[in-house]
Motif scaffolding. Structure first.
Motif, PDB file in Angstrom:
ATOM      1  N   LYS A  29       1.179  -1.183  -0.058  1.00  0.00           N
ATOM      2  CA  LYS A  29      -0.016  -0.057   0.063  1.00  0.00           C
ATOM      3  C   LYS A  29       0.732   1.244   0.102  1.00  0.00           C
ATOM      4  CE  LYS A  29      -3.336  -2.511   2.490  1.00  0.00           C
ATOM      5  NZ  LYS A  29      -2.581  -3.772   2.505  1.00  0.00           N
ATOM      6  N   ALA A  30       0.457   2.292  -0.812  1.00  0.00           N
ATOM      7  CA  ALA A  30       1.366   3.572  -0.876  1.00  0.00           C
ATOM      8  C   ALA A  30       0.428   4.498  -0.020  1.00  0.00           C
ATOM      9  CB  ALA A  30       1.289   3.765  -2.232  1.00  0.00           C
ATOM     10  N   ILE A  31       1.196   5.413   0.825  1.00  0.00           N
ATOM     11  CA  ILE A  31       0.246   6.273   1.747  1.00  0.00           C
ATOM     12  C   ILE A  31       1.058   7.480   1.615  1.00  0.00           C
ATOM     13  CG2 ILE A  31      -0.365   6.788   3.977  1.00  0.00           C
ATOM     14  CD1 ILE A  31      -0.406   3.747   4.544  1.00  0.00           C
ATOM     15  N   GLN A  32       0.288   8.499   1.207  1.00  0.00           N
ATOM     16  CA  GLN A  32       0.863   9.821   1.597  1.00  0.00           C
ATOM     17  C   GLN A  32       0.252  10.731   2.641  1.00  0.00           C
ATOM     18  OE1 GLN A  32       3.409  10.331  -0.381  1.00  0.00           O
ATOM     19  NE2 GLN A  32       3.087  11.299  -2.209  1.00  0.00           N
ATOM     20  N   VAL A  33       0.845  11.517   3.373  1.00  0.00           N
ATOM     21  CA  VAL A  33       0.360  12.334   4.232  1.00  0.00           C
ATOM     22  C   VAL A  33       0.297  13.858   3.975  1.00  0.00           C
ATOM     23  CG1 VAL A  33       0.173  13.032   6.836  1.00  0.00           C
ATOM     24  CG2 VAL A  33       0.811  10.766   5.753  1.00  0.00           C
ATOM     25  N   THR A  34      -0.787  14.526   3.910  1.00  0.00           N
ATOM     26  CA  THR A  34      -0.839  16.133   3.725  1.00  0.00           C
ATOM     27  C   THR A  34      -1.815  16.885   4.438  1.00  0.00           C
ATOM     28  OG1 THR A  34      -0.819  17.778   1.969  1.00  0.00           O
ATOM     29  CG2 THR A  34      -2.372  15.849   1.939  1.00  0.00           C
ATOM     30  N   TYR A  35      -1.400  18.033   4.961  1.00  0.00           N
ATOM     31  CA  TYR A  35      -2.139  18.924   5.800  1.00  0.00           C
ATOM     32  C   TYR A  35      -3.275  19.575   4.711  1.00  0.00           C
ATOM     33  CZ  TYR A  35      -3.835  22.514   9.137  1.00  0.00           C
ATOM     34  OH  TYR A  35      -4.692  23.462   9.817  1.00  0.00           O
ATOM     35  N   ALA A  36      -4.238  19.293   4.517  1.00  0.00           N
ATOM     36  CA  ALA A  36      -5.394  19.658   3.807  1.00  0.00           C
ATOM     37  C   ALA A  36      -6.845  19.279   4.539  1.00  0.00           C
ATOM     38  CB  ALA A  36      -5.141  19.102   2.498  1.00  0.00           C
ATOM     39  N   SER A  37      -7.672  20.471   4.117  1.00  0.00           N
ATOM     40  CA  SER A  37      -8.905  20.440   4.694  1.00  0.00           C
ATOM     41  C   SER A  37      -9.871  20.296   3.374  1.00  0.00           C
ATOM     42  CB  SER A  37      -9.343  21.462   5.551  1.00  0.00           C
ATOM     43  OG  SER A  37      -8.565  21.285   6.817  1.00  0.00           O
ATOM     44  N   GLY A  38      -9.377  20.574   2.513  1.00  0.00           N
ATOM     45  CA  GLY A  38     -10.261  20.414   0.992  1.00  0.00           C
ATOM     46  C   GLY A  38      -9.349  19.882  -0.045  1.00  0.00           C
TER      47      GLY A  38
ATOM     48  N   GLY B 212      -1.335  -1.842  -4.379  1.00  0.00           N
ATOM     49  CA  GLY B 212      -2.494  -2.512  -4.390  1.00  0.00           C
ATOM     50  C   GLY B 212      -3.625  -1.468  -3.681  1.00  0.00           C
ATOM     51  N   LYS B 213      -3.174  -0.411  -3.064  1.00  0.00           N
ATOM     52  CA  LYS B 213      -4.143   0.480  -2.235  1.00  0.00           C
ATOM     53  C   LYS B 213      -3.440   1.592  -2.357  1.00  0.00           C
ATOM     54  CE  LYS B 213      -7.616   0.716   1.085  1.00  0.00           C
ATOM     55  NZ  LYS B 213      -8.289  -0.112   2.367  1.00  0.00           N
ATOM     56  N   LYS B 214      -3.977   2.911  -2.653  1.00  0.00           N
ATOM     57  CA  LYS B 214      -3.324   4.136  -2.654  1.00  0.00           C
ATOM     58  C   LYS B 214      -4.025   5.097  -1.711  1.00  0.00           C
ATOM     59  CE  LYS B 214      -1.399   3.524  -7.291  1.00  0.00           C
ATOM     60  NZ  LYS B 214      -1.190   4.092  -8.688  1.00  0.00           N
ATOM     61  N   VAL B 215      -3.454   5.811  -0.633  1.00  0.00           N
ATOM     62  CA  VAL B 215      -4.149   6.623   0.187  1.00  0.00           C
ATOM     63  C   VAL B 215      -3.445   7.851   0.585  1.00  0.00           C
ATOM     64  CG1 VAL B 215      -4.804   6.517   2.609  1.00  0.00           C
ATOM     65  CG2 VAL B 215      -5.103   4.520   1.448  1.00  0.00           C
ATOM     66  N   VAL B 216      -4.214   8.785   0.649  1.00  0.00           N
ATOM     67  CA  VAL B 216      -3.737  10.013   1.090  1.00  0.00           C
ATOM     68  C   VAL B 216      -4.573  10.514   2.494  1.00  0.00           C
ATOM     69  CG1 VAL B 216      -3.487  12.805   0.564  1.00  0.00           C
ATOM     70  CG2 VAL B 216      -3.430  11.124  -1.229  1.00  0.00           C
ATOM     71  N   ILE B 217      -3.801  10.639   3.523  1.00  0.00           N
ATOM     72  CA  ILE B 217      -4.149  10.970   4.512  1.00  0.00           C
ATOM     73  C   ILE B 217      -4.173  12.637   4.857  1.00  0.00           C
ATOM     74  CG2 ILE B 217      -4.107  10.781   7.158  1.00  0.00           C
ATOM     75  CD1 ILE B 217      -2.734   7.875   6.981  1.00  0.00           C
ATOM     76  N   THR B 218      -5.279  13.210   4.888  1.00  0.00           N
ATOM     77  CA  THR B 218      -5.588  14.619   5.041  1.00  0.00           C
ATOM     78  C   THR B 218      -5.921  15.069   6.573  1.00  0.00           C
ATOM     79  OG1 THR B 218      -7.891  14.725   4.555  1.00  0.00           O
ATOM     80  CG2 THR B 218      -6.435  14.592   2.633  1.00  0.00           C
TER      81      THR B 218
ATOM     82  N   ARG C 217      -6.834  -0.406  11.226  1.00  0.00           N
ATOM     83  CA  ARG C 217      -6.583  -1.723  10.450  1.00  0.00           C
ATOM     84  C   ARG C 217      -7.486  -2.003   9.482  1.00  0.00           C
ATOM     85  NH1 ARG C 217      -4.912  -3.105  15.652  1.00  0.00           N
ATOM     86  NH2 ARG C 217      -3.336  -4.237  16.000  1.00  0.00           N
ATOM     87  N   GLU C 218      -8.710  -1.091   9.521  1.00  0.00           N
ATOM     88  CA  GLU C 218      -9.759  -1.073   8.726  1.00  0.00           C
ATOM     89  C   GLU C 218      -9.283  -0.520   7.337  1.00  0.00           C
ATOM     90  OE1 GLU C 218     -13.960   1.448   7.765  1.00  0.00           O
ATOM     91  OE2 GLU C 218     -13.559   0.572   9.812  1.00  0.00           O
ATOM     92  N   TYR C 219      -8.762   0.538   7.457  1.00  0.00           N
ATOM     93  CA  TYR C 219      -8.082   1.338   6.365  1.00  0.00           C
ATOM     94  C   TYR C 219      -7.061   0.533   5.496  1.00  0.00           C
ATOM     95  CZ  TYR C 219     -11.210   5.231   7.089  1.00  0.00           C
ATOM     96  OH  TYR C 219     -12.590   5.839   7.409  1.00  0.00           O
ATOM     97  N   LEU C 220      -6.425  -0.326   6.207  1.00  0.00           N
ATOM     98  CA  LEU C 220      -5.217  -1.003   5.891  1.00  0.00           C
ATOM     99  C   LEU C 220      -5.658  -2.459   5.167  1.00  0.00           C
ATOM    100  CD1 LEU C 220      -2.265  -0.438   8.547  1.00  0.00           C
ATOM    101  CD2 LEU C 220      -2.599   0.612   6.202  1.00  0.00           C
ATOM    102  N   SER C 221      -6.825  -2.587   5.449  1.00  0.00           N
ATOM    103  CA  SER C 221      -7.296  -3.852   4.882  1.00  0.00           C
ATOM    104  C   SER C 221      -7.164  -3.992   3.618  1.00  0.00           C
ATOM    105  CB  SER C 221      -8.803  -4.413   5.457  1.00  0.00           C
ATOM    106  OG  SER C 221      -9.511  -3.541   5.076  1.00  0.00           O
ATOM    107  N   VAL C 222      -7.480  -5.192   2.844  1.00  0.00           N
ATOM    108  CA  VAL C 222      -7.388  -4.967   1.274  1.00  0.00           C
ATOM    109  C   VAL C 222      -8.572  -4.634   0.826  1.00  0.00           C
ATOM    110  CG1 VAL C 222      -7.046  -6.790  -0.781  1.00  0.00           C
ATOM    111  CG2 VAL C 222      -5.554  -7.118   1.160  1.00  0.00           C
ATOM    112  N   GLY C 223      -8.519  -4.095  -0.614  1.00  0.00           N
ATOM    113  CA  GLY C 223      -9.949  -3.726  -1.129  1.00  0.00           C
ATOM    114  C   GLY C 223     -10.160  -2.166  -0.965  1.00  0.00           C
TER     115      GLY C 223
END
Length: 410
Positions: free
Chosen positions: A348-357, A375-381, A404-410
């Motif tokens: 899984k590829a995860i980015q983190v950025t300070y964004a509200s919109g 397998g999964k691409k996520v941006v944590i805002t 754990r829910e957000y790291l699960s497959v799918g």
């Protein structure tokens, strides 16, 4: 012997009174008691003052157990050959106990074979320690896999909310509006205060006491560092690198220290759980070993009070790194041509950025994800949620509460 028995009795009474008086917060940990269903050694490791002793005692609550705290100055004289005296004192005080709980037993050189013998005699042993290397030597060899270790962090955000008495109301997959508002406000407080139980119970200023204890007891004394002021300066400098790559060679030049000294001190901070590191994600093992590591600080309170930095995006990334580590993920980051991925975790590829919109999200964050296969691409805002072209945008507070829910497959 009478003096030893008095110390042990005093320790046991203090531990029990402390837990009777204090409100014990349920920790988000697996069922550790199952590892004591038969003779075994359970090692609860982690940074000093993270609640290891409290967790260990709650596991043994209701059982007759012997307790020895080796961080007690009255036991500073104890050598490995004296451990049998303490064992005898425990039996005389508490009878033929089935369980032993040893706090910071690694203060005694050569303790490993003593613990190994207890296990072979059918005892169930819980040890706590604030040094990540305590199981890498003779104990691991002596027990040949017959031990279990678990790393405990300071309070996670969900544990922090539990301490504050904040109940999060969720209907199906939706949080109620009042709950969401309260949780966002408490997240700001968590970033400022951190998750050390005693800081939350006593005062925010207690963070400085905890930091000093860790620096002196778990690094300076252990490594026998003589240049204490130089080490303190080094430690603060390392903390300021949080969520960034750190160059040990640059640090050595800046602080006018040898490369060997800087490497030894840096590893000392890792072993004391002051920092955790992320390695570069690569298909070439040698490149990963020689590349610079990214640094993350064990508690946001250290960032606010010691590093004196409140850069929101970097603090968010630090929180995500801690949470990923809590759930057992090994940290990697990816650096490509003109892009970087904050975390590559189990496909899984995860980015983190300070964004509200949506408009606040830097293009480089999304473009970087589009360049990698995952397998999964996520941006944590900070406060933006959506799913666009296969990329899921998740608010930080939701990720921290449902990792754990957000790291699960799918």
């Amino acid at each position: 012997m009478n003096e030893i028995k008095q110390v042990l009795l005093d320790q046991k009474v203090r531990l029990e009174r402390k837990l009777e008086k204090e409100r014990v917060i349920e920790r988000d940990v697996p069922d550790l008691k199952k590892y004591l269903s038969r003779p075994n050694v359970l090692a609860i490791l982690g940074v000093r003052r993270s609640g290891k002793s409290t967790l260990a005692e709650t596991l043994l609550r209701g059982e007759n157990f012997g307790y020895i705290n080796f961080d007690d100055d009255r036991l500073a004289w104890v050598k490995v050959e004296d451990l049998h005296k303490l064992e005898k004192a425990v039996y005389e005080l508490f009878g033929e106990v089935e369980y032993f709980l040893f706090d910071e037993i690694h203060n005694v050189n050569g303790w490993e074979l003593f613990v190994s013998r207890l296990r072979e005699e059918g005892k169930k042993v819980v040890i706590t320690g604030s040094n990540s290397k305590m199981l890498s030597g003779e104990l691991a060899t002596a027990l040949t896999g017959r031990h279990t270790d678990f790393t405990l962090f300071p309070f996670s955000f969900s544990e922090y909310l539990r301490f504050k008495g904040v109940r999060v109301e969720k209907v199906k997959d939706t949080y109620t509006t009042p709950s969401e508002g309260v949780v966002k406000r408490e997240l700001e407080n968590y970033i400022r205060e951190g998750g050390f139980p005693e800081v939350l119970k006593i005062s925010e200023d207690f963070i400085f006491t905890i930091f000093s204890d860790i620096v002196y007891k778990d690094v300076v004394q252990r490594l026998k560092i003589k240049r204490v002021e130089s080490f303190k300066s080094f430690t603060v400098n390392v903390l300021k690198y949080f969520s960034n790559e750190v160059s040990l060679s640059k640090l050595s030049k800046t602080l006018k220290l040898s490369n060997n000294t800087v490497e030894e001190w840096f590893n000392g901070l890792i072993n004391a759980y002051v920092i955790i590191t992320s390695e570069r994600f690569t298909s070439k093992p040698r490149e990963g070993m020689t590349s610079q590591k990214k640094v993350y600080v064990i508690d946001p309170g250290f960032i606010t009070s010691i590093a004196l930095d409140s850069s929101k995006g970097r603090v968010m990334e630090n929180l995500v790194a801690l949470q990923l580590s809590r759930v057992g993920e090994k940290l990697f980051y990816l650096k490509g041509d003109n892009y970087e991925i904050d975390f590559m975790v189990n496909g899984k590829a995860i980015q983190v950025t300070y964004a509200s919109g949506k408009d606040e999200i830097p293009k480089r964050e999304v473009e970087g994800l589009e360049k990698v296969k995952a397998g999964k691409k996520v941006v944590i805002t900070w406060d933006y949620e959506d799913e666009v072209r296969g990329i899921k945008f998740i608010p930080l507070w939701k990720f921290l509460l449902n990792t754990r829910e957000y790291l699960s497959v799918g």
